[in-house]
Design a protein around this motif. Sequence first.
Motif, PDB file in Angstrom:
ATOM      1  N   UNK A 197     -13.555 -43.851  38.972  1.00 10.13           N
ATOM      2  CA  UNK A 197     -13.052 -43.089  38.253  1.00 10.13           C
ATOM      3  C   UNK A 197     -13.715 -41.650  38.087  1.00 10.13           C
ATOM      4  N   UNK A 198     -13.030 -40.632  38.096  1.00  7.90           N
ATOM      5  CA  UNK A 198     -13.529 -39.318  38.026  1.00  7.90           C
ATOM      6  C   UNK A 198     -13.301 -38.437  36.897  1.00  7.90           C
ATOM      7  N   UNK A 199     -14.608 -38.385  36.449  1.00  4.79           N
ATOM      8  CA  UNK A 199     -14.539 -37.440  34.986  1.00  4.79           C
ATOM      9  C   UNK A 199     -15.296 -36.093  35.533  1.00  4.79           C
ATOM     10  N   UNK A 200     -14.557 -35.047  35.650  1.00  2.00           N
ATOM     11  CA  UNK A 200     -15.390 -33.826  35.840  1.00  2.00           C
ATOM     12  C   UNK A 200     -14.742 -32.729  35.006  1.00  2.00           C
ATOM     13  N   UNK A 201     -15.162 -31.458  35.332  1.00  5.15           N
ATOM     14  CA  UNK A 201     -14.394 -30.424  34.849  1.00  5.15           C
ATOM     15  C   UNK A 201     -13.032 -30.413  34.638  1.00  5.15           C
ATOM     16  N   UNK A 202     -12.298 -31.224  35.424  1.00  2.00           N
ATOM     17  CA  UNK A 202     -10.801 -31.174  35.371  1.00  2.00           C
ATOM     18  C   UNK A 202     -10.508 -32.110  34.390  1.00  2.00           C
ATOM     19  N   UNK A 203      -9.443 -31.637  33.401  1.00  2.00           N
ATOM     20  CA  UNK A 203      -9.183 -32.920  32.335  1.00  2.00           C
ATOM     21  C   UNK A 203      -8.533 -33.991  32.878  1.00  2.00           C
ATOM     22  N   UNK A 204      -8.280 -34.156  34.285  1.00  2.00           N
ATOM     23  CA  UNK A 204      -7.510 -35.582  34.790  1.00  2.00           C
ATOM     24  C   UNK A 204      -8.798 -36.561  35.199  1.00  2.00           C
ATOM     25  N   UNK A 205      -8.692 -37.624  34.560  1.00  2.00           N
ATOM     26  CA  UNK A 205      -9.443 -38.726  34.949  1.00  2.00           C
ATOM     27  C   UNK A 205      -8.724 -39.788  35.808  1.00  2.00           C
ATOM     28  N   UNK A 206      -9.213 -40.121  36.893  1.00  2.00           N
ATOM     29  CA  UNK A 206      -8.213 -40.779  37.910  1.00  2.00           C
ATOM     30  C   UNK A 206      -9.027 -41.795  38.772  1.00  2.00           C
ATOM     31  N   UNK A 212      -5.416 -38.122  30.840  1.00  2.00           N
ATOM     32  CA  UNK A 212      -5.666 -36.758  30.414  1.00  2.00           C
ATOM     33  C   UNK A 212      -6.922 -37.022  29.386  1.00  2.00           C
ATOM     34  N   UNK A 213      -8.167 -36.366  29.730  1.00  2.00           N
ATOM     35  CA  UNK A 213      -9.203 -36.485  28.949  1.00  2.00           C
ATOM     36  C   UNK A 213      -9.522 -35.417  27.847  1.00  2.00           C
ATOM     37  N   UNK A 214      -8.739 -34.439  28.145  1.00  2.00           N
ATOM     38  CA  UNK A 214      -9.268 -33.069  27.051  1.00  2.00           C
ATOM     39  C   UNK A 214      -7.959 -32.526  27.191  1.00  2.00           C
ATOM     40  N   UNK A 215      -7.650 -31.815  25.900  1.00  2.00           N
ATOM     41  CA  UNK A 215      -6.551 -30.756  25.886  1.00  2.00           C
ATOM     42  C   UNK A 215      -6.860 -29.629  25.387  1.00  2.00           C
ATOM     43  N   UNK A 216      -6.577 -28.333  25.854  1.00  2.00           N
ATOM     44  CA  UNK A 216      -6.715 -27.273  25.322  1.00  2.00           C
ATOM     45  C   UNK A 216      -6.294 -27.122  23.744  1.00  2.00           C
ATOM     46  N   UNK A 217      -7.159 -26.587  22.960  1.00  2.00           N
ATOM     47  CA  UNK A 217      -7.018 -26.499  21.548  1.00  2.00           C
ATOM     48  C   UNK A 217      -5.773 -25.614  21.042  1.00  2.00           C
TER      49      UNK A 217
END
Length: 424
Positions: A131-140, A160-165
């Motif tokens: 499972x890839x958690x990096x600078x991208x908001x997508x974990x996959x 989606x691990x983070x969202x723009x405020x």
Amino acid sequence: MTSLAGDKKLFFVSLISFVTGSMLVYVNCWLSSPPCYVNVYTRIADVESFNVPPGYTARAILRPMKKEEERPLASTPVYTGLIGEKPCECFGAWHRDFFSQKQWTARQRNQEKCLQRYERRQMVLQGVHNYVDGSSPISYPSHGLQVRPLRAVHLNGLRITWFDSKSIVTNAVHTVRLQCERGVFRQLVKVQGVVVQGAHTNDFTIQTSKPQQLNRQLWHIVYQNTEFDTNAFDLVKLHYMKFSITIPVHIRHRLIPWLHDQGQGRIQDRVSVVVKTFLRYSNLRRLVRSVGDLYPGTRIIVADDTPYQKFESFQDENTDHYIMPQFKGFFAGRNLGLSQVTTEYFLYMDDDHYLKPYTKLEILVSLLDRTDYHVVGGVYEDLEMFATTIRVLGDDTHACYEKLRGWYHSIPDFPGKGISFIPL
């Protein structure tokens, strides 16, 4: 008195400045952008302070909390049944009906041991998910997804691990697009507040203004293979904002292992000897006698392309002597012998080889049992110069074997340089 008057004047000036400054901040936030309100959605303690390197800008982001679903959601049975492997449907008598209970229990025990050794040698990526958690908001999952032909699989770990405020403040619509070539996407559950387009196609879009619901919907999306193939890959592509990722899905039939009857577990029950011979019957007689002396009852398979007028039969209880068309050659004879092997392992021998009292086939069998090596060999006539290792080399268009004298390294728990280890 003068000092008191001065203090009052300074107090009123400070008060006016504070009120004016506060009003200007609110006016600036109102005129500029919503991210001024980021602390409405996050606690101050959650926002880390850091120095931004030159040339970079800082942006506030919100990470959704990882929570389990509060209540189960109803799935669509017709699609849920596609996940995983299709169960077997057997008719008529079962295999175990032809054995007594004692025989069947012993057979199962032997097959379980054989299966463990088989699986140890296989490079099976199923269940190995990265499972890839990096600078991208997508974990996959970057690899490890495997699906049987025409079956379905969960895209485990996709979120989606983070969202723009800013998108949170403005209640913006979040869009996730999924594409593939050899299958379609199925929606197991319809999550409230989520709009889906392209259901049951290879171009699937999810839209919602609620981040938590977006991930809930992603969790209930499966990929189903629709283009039958026995061993292929499909590339699932996902697009979110300006980010794109690719998930490889391995489409492959189940591999059927060969499980062998081990008898009493002796070398004689687990190893056959394969010999190619041509004319040299005195040498063959010595080989058969040495095997019978050290490992009585071992099956010996002899492939013989000797001219018919000079043929001598060695057929007996433990030796199967096969007459080939004359002059067919070494490799044809070895292939014939191999085709008649029914044991888990076999030992290739030339007709001028023979076993000596200190020969220990138990060591070779034990090494095959306890490691993932497929081929092992021993030295010839105590000459270590005959010990070789083989490595497979090549590229997309050519392949070859590299044969080297010696060995790669010693293996723990096994005697040293008397054995050559050949990983194939």
